[in-house]
Design a protein around this motif. Structure first.
Motif, PDB file in Angstrom:
ATOM      1  N   TRP A   1      -2.077  14.312   1.334  1.00  0.00           N
ATOM      2  CA  TRP A   1      -1.496  15.018   0.187  1.00  0.00           C
ATOM      3  C   TRP A   1      -2.475  15.974  -0.468  1.00  0.00           C
ATOM      4  O   TRP A   1      -2.069  16.939  -1.104  1.00  0.00           O
ATOM      5  CB  TRP A   1      -0.889  14.039  -0.814  1.00  0.00           C
TER       6      TRP A   1
ATOM      7  N   GLU B   1       4.895  10.719  -2.144  1.00  0.00           N
ATOM      8  CA  GLU B   1       4.670  10.102  -3.456  1.00  0.00           C
ATOM      9  C   GLU B   1       3.646  10.888  -4.285  1.00  0.00           C
ATOM     10  O   GLU B   1       3.745  10.974  -5.498  1.00  0.00           O
ATOM     11  CB  GLU B   1       4.172   8.661  -3.228  1.00  0.00           C
ATOM     12  N   HIS B   2       2.651  11.469  -3.617  1.00  0.00           N
ATOM     13  CA  HIS B   2       1.554  12.147  -4.332  1.00  0.00           C
ATOM     14  C   HIS B   2       1.641  13.676  -4.273  1.00  0.00           C
ATOM     15  O   HIS B   2       0.775  14.364  -4.801  1.00  0.00           O
ATOM     16  CB  HIS B   2       0.204  11.723  -3.730  1.00  0.00           C
TER      17      HIS B   2
END
Length: 310
Positions: free
Chosen positions: A124, A154-155
């Motif tokens: 990420w 998610e990040h």
């Protein structure tokens, strides 16, 4: 209800655009091999303009590939092509080389960018690095596990695109390896207009695998012996909010791409709107793809569950 990921498809020609819109595609990636890598078809400037016009008439998007790696002799051409894409209202440019990013900043600062290297979208930090430089989306590498994909999403500060169907590239070299080999043997190989010859394979006797191989303006490409098929494994990615699912139609027939698009449209809609119904239907959807799959192209889940070892 989960957010619905975009269904991104690679057409082989302008003639595919409307049938693929009908089949349920939300967006298209296309271009010409002078600037883009491993496209399903060759689109001249007139073709690109026409494809964008047709797609926009149906409320769909068109992203144009400029994700080749450029040497000095092509850098001066980038400006002209980017200005053309701006003028025909391309929805985003897919790039890997910073030369494209810098040229866009200079001549078309409002153009949307999707970062795609096919190799280094593995964490990420990289995705967010390019996001902070102006990219709206990151295209993840094909060699990631499902856990890694979900963790990146998610990040991530940018949209995330994941390939869910089709063959993947295992090797690329700027060298024309096939041509060089035939010349070494004293045979002159004519690769007609340097286009993708669909009937060339490397054969691995030990594993009984056939690896499609072709040459174009960007060199030599060796492709995977299997096709990814994730039609029955979409749930975690839909729930995580992955933004775009890509069907790669390189070296595939138009009818196959259309049928596969219809099946993934159904799968994505079910998965986002009624996960229980998706669970019931997913095996049948997989079987329907299996039924139209070319005999020599087995289906697998790529690296999502680490089943594939090269």
């Amino acid at each position: 209800m989960a957010n619905k990921p975009e269904l991104l498809v690679t057409p082989t020609s302008v003639e595919d655009i409307l049938p693929l819109c009908e089949a349920g595609a939300d967006a298209f990636i296309l271009g010409e091999q002078r600037y883009g890598l491993r496209l399903a078809g060759e689109f001249s400037r007139d073709d690109v303009a026409k494809a964008i016009e047709l797609a926009h008439s149906r409320g769909k998007k068109v992203y144009v590939a400029m994700n080749a790696i450029f040497h000095n002799e092509k850098v001066d051409e980038l400006k002209d092509y980017i200005l053309f894409l701006r003028d025909v209202h391309c929805d985003a440019i897919v790039f890997g080389d910073p030369a494209v990013l810098m040229t866009i900043r200079e001549v078309a600062p409002n153009m949307k960018l999707h970062w795609s290297t096919e190799t280094t979208g593995t964490n990420w930090y990289s995705c967010n690095y390019w996001g902070r430089l102006g990219s709206k989306r990151a295209v993840l590498a094909r060699e990631l596990s499902m856990d890694a994909v979900l963790e990146i999403k998610e990040h991530a500060e940018v949209e995330i695109e994941v390939q869910i169907h089709g063959m993947t590239c295992m090797f690329q070299s700027k060298r024309t390896l096939i041509e060089n080999y035939f010349e070494y043997q004293g045979k002159v190989l004519e690769i007609k207009n340097k286009n993708q010859d669909k009937n060339m394979f490397l054969y691995d006797k030990e594993r009984d695998n056939k690896y499609p191989i072709f040459e174009d303006e960007n060199g030599t490409h060796i492709m995977s012996p299997n096709d990814i098929c994730m039609i029955d494994e979409l749930k975690d990615m839909v729930e995580a909010g992955i933004d775009s699912f890509k069907i790669d139609g390189v070296l595939k027939e138009p009818d196959y791409i259309i049928e596969v698009t219809k099946l993934y449209r159904k799968a994505i809609d079910l998965c986002a709107e009624d996960p229980d119904a998706y669970e019931e239907a997913k095996d049948s959807l997989y079987e329907q793809i299996e039924a139209i799959q070319p005999e020599h192209r087995p289906l697998d889940t790529g690296f999502f569950f680490k089943e594939t070892v090269y």
